[in-house]
Write a protein that holds these residues in place. Sequence first.
Motif, PDB file in Angstrom:
ATOM      1  N   ILE A 184      47.279  32.072  52.512  1.00 35.06           N
ATOM      2  CA  ILE A 184      46.387  32.883  51.686  1.00 35.06           C
ATOM      3  C   ILE A 184      44.962  32.610  52.150  1.00 35.06           C
ATOM      4  CG2 ILE A 184      45.665  33.363  49.323  1.00 35.06           C
ATOM      5  CD1 ILE A 184      48.343  32.077  48.441  1.00 35.06           C
ATOM      6  N   GLN A 185      44.173  33.643  52.287  1.00 37.62           N
ATOM      7  CA  GLN A 185      42.821  33.486  52.806  1.00 37.62           C
ATOM      8  C   GLN A 185      41.762  33.918  51.792  1.00 37.62           C
ATOM      9  OE1 GLN A 185      42.463  32.055  55.793  1.00 37.62           O
ATOM     10  NE2 GLN A 185      44.670  31.971  56.014  1.00 37.62           N
ATOM     11  N   PRO A 186      41.589  33.188  50.687  1.00 37.19           N
ATOM     12  CA  PRO A 186      40.532  33.568  49.755  1.00 37.19           C
ATOM     13  C   PRO A 186      39.162  33.272  50.374  1.00 37.19           C
ATOM     14  CG  PRO A 186      41.643  31.586  49.011  1.00 37.19           C
ATOM     15  CD  PRO A 186      42.352  32.049  50.239  1.00 37.19           C
ATOM     16  N   GLU A 187      38.197  34.117  50.068  1.00 32.84           N
ATOM     17  CA  GLU A 187      36.870  33.952  50.667  1.00 32.84           C
ATOM     18  C   GLU A 187      35.805  33.616  49.635  1.00 32.84           C
ATOM     19  OE1 GLU A 187      36.176  37.557  52.777  1.00 32.84           O
ATOM     20  OE2 GLU A 187      37.852  37.208  54.156  1.00 32.84           O
ATOM     21  N   GLU A 188      35.920  34.173  48.443  1.00 30.53           N
ATOM     22  CA  GLU A 188      34.888  33.968  47.440  1.00 30.53           C
ATOM     23  C   GLU A 188      35.402  33.072  46.318  1.00 30.53           C
ATOM     24  OE1 GLU A 188      33.570  37.786  46.127  1.00 30.53           O
ATOM     25  OE2 GLU A 188      33.252  38.507  48.157  1.00 30.53           O
ATOM     26  N   ALA A 189      34.475  32.608  45.486  1.00 29.51           N
ATOM     27  CA  ALA A 189      34.822  31.706  44.388  1.00 29.51           C
ATOM     28  C   ALA A 189      35.791  32.364  43.412  1.00 29.51           C
ATOM     29  CB  ALA A 189      33.559  31.256  43.665  1.00 29.51           C
ATOM     30  N   GLU A 190      35.608  33.670  43.145  1.00 35.81           N
ATOM     31  CA  GLU A 190      36.512  34.360  42.223  1.00 35.81           C
ATOM     32  C   GLU A 190      37.933  34.387  42.771  1.00 35.81           C
ATOM     33  OE1 GLU A 190      33.780  36.275  43.427  1.00 35.81           O
ATOM     34  OE2 GLU A 190      32.439  35.774  41.780  1.00 35.81           O
ATOM     35  N   GLN A 191      38.061  34.575  44.068  1.00 33.75           N
ATOM     36  CA  GLN A 191      39.388  34.605  44.689  1.00 33.75           C
ATOM     37  C   GLN A 191      40.036  33.226  44.631  1.00 33.75           C
ATOM     38  OE1 GLN A 191      38.318  36.120  48.524  1.00 33.75           O
ATOM     39  NE2 GLN A 191      38.487  38.258  47.868  1.00 33.75           N
ATOM     40  N   TRP A 192      39.252  32.180  44.857  1.00 31.86           N
ATOM     41  CA  TRP A 192      39.776  30.826  44.749  1.00 31.86           C
ATOM     42  C   TRP A 192      40.198  30.521  43.315  1.00 31.86           C
ATOM     43  CZ3 TRP A 192      41.613  27.681  48.239  1.00 31.86           C
ATOM     44  CH2 TRP A 192      41.194  27.813  49.556  1.00 31.86           C
ATOM     45  N   GLY A 193      39.392  30.967  42.351  1.00 35.89           N
ATOM     46  CA  GLY A 193      39.729  30.767  40.944  1.00 35.89           C
ATOM     47  C   GLY A 193      41.005  31.488  40.559  1.00 35.89           C
ATOM     48  N   TYR A 194      41.129  32.736  41.029  1.00 42.61           N
ATOM     49  CA  TYR A 194      42.344  33.514  40.753  1.00 42.61           C
ATOM     50  C   TYR A 194      43.557  32.831  41.381  1.00 42.61           C
ATOM     51  CZ  TYR A 194      45.655  37.359  40.652  1.00 42.61           C
ATOM     52  OH  TYR A 194      46.768  38.119  40.444  1.00 42.61           O
ATOM     53  N   LEU A 195      43.412  32.378  42.613  1.00 45.56           N
ATOM     54  CA  LEU A 195      44.509  31.685  43.302  1.00 45.56           C
ATOM     55  C   LEU A 195      44.919  30.441  42.526  1.00 45.56           C
ATOM     56  CD1 LEU A 195      46.378  31.170  45.730  1.00 45.56           C
ATOM     57  CD2 LEU A 195      44.455  30.014  46.825  1.00 45.56           C
ATOM     58  N   LEU A 196      43.958  29.676  42.062  1.00 43.60           N
ATOM     59  CA  LEU A 196      44.262  28.463  41.311  1.00 43.60           C
ATOM     60  C   LEU A 196      45.004  28.781  40.017  1.00 43.60           C
ATOM     61  CD1 LEU A 196      43.928  25.383  40.969  1.00 43.60           C
ATOM     62  CD2 LEU A 196      41.788  25.884  39.778  1.00 43.60           C
ATOM     63  N   MET A 197      44.514  29.780  39.281  1.00 45.04           N
ATOM     64  CA  MET A 197      45.146  30.124  38.008  1.00 45.04           C
ATOM     65  C   MET A 197      46.560  30.677  38.206  1.00 45.04           C
ATOM     66  SD  MET A 197      42.979  29.051  35.964  1.00 45.04           S
ATOM     67  CE  MET A 197      43.616  29.600  34.416  1.00 45.04           C
ATOM     68  N   VAL A 198      46.731  31.538  39.193  1.00 46.35           N
ATOM     69  CA  VAL A 198      48.059  32.102  39.465  1.00 46.35           C
ATOM     70  C   VAL A 198      49.007  31.024  39.963  1.00 46.35           C
ATOM     71  CG1 VAL A 198      49.305  33.666  41.008  1.00 46.35           C
ATOM     72  CG2 VAL A 198      47.271  34.452  39.825  1.00 46.35           C
ATOM     73  N   PHE A 199      48.522  30.174  40.842  1.00 48.56           N
ATOM     74  CA  PHE A 199      49.328  29.098  41.397  1.00 48.56           C
ATOM     75  C   PHE A 199      49.839  28.181  40.286  1.00 48.56           C
ATOM     76  CE2 PHE A 199      49.636  24.834  43.311  1.00 48.56           C
ATOM     77  CZ  PHE A 199      50.495  25.085  44.358  1.00 48.56           C
ATOM     78  N   LEU A 200      48.927  27.715  39.448  1.00 44.95           N
ATOM     79  CA  LEU A 200      49.307  26.795  38.374  1.00 44.95           C
ATOM     80  C   LEU A 200      50.172  27.484  37.320  1.00 44.95           C
ATOM     81  CD1 LEU A 200      45.941  24.886  37.858  1.00 44.95           C
ATOM     82  CD2 LEU A 200      47.941  24.152  39.161  1.00 44.95           C
TER      83      LEU A 200
END
Length: 129
Positions: free
Chosen positions: A34-50
């Motif tokens: 997964i290649q998130p670039e912005e903080a919102e994408q990283w936040g979304y990835l973290l929330m979905v992952f967890l």
Amino acid sequence: MLYRLLHRWRWLGAWTLANLLLAWMISLRYVGYIQPEEAEQWGYLLMVFLGHLSLLVWLGALPMFLLATLLRGIGLWLITTLWASGLQLLLLLDTFVYAQYRFHLSSFILDLLLNAGETYSASHGSPGH
């Protein structure tokens, strides 16, 4: 009686939390794709992952909570350990399949792994025939 059941459920809650931490560690193998670039994408990835993995682990633990009403002691420990080991191995296998084919486990991938795609190619025919 109720006290013993609550004690078993409390133990299963700790068991589920330990399995959740292990599932999160195994699933970190997906993050490299997964290649998130912005903080919102990283936040979304973290929330979905967890959230996604938490839901899957708790759904996998649900039958054990029901089984705890029937079993106790070493029998419950043995079945829950075998169940959790099987689910964690399935998750680990899925990470390897995803790394190879970029698909998660499914009936198509299972057919591909077990029959080397023979069933799929035979049922759909080959071009020119």
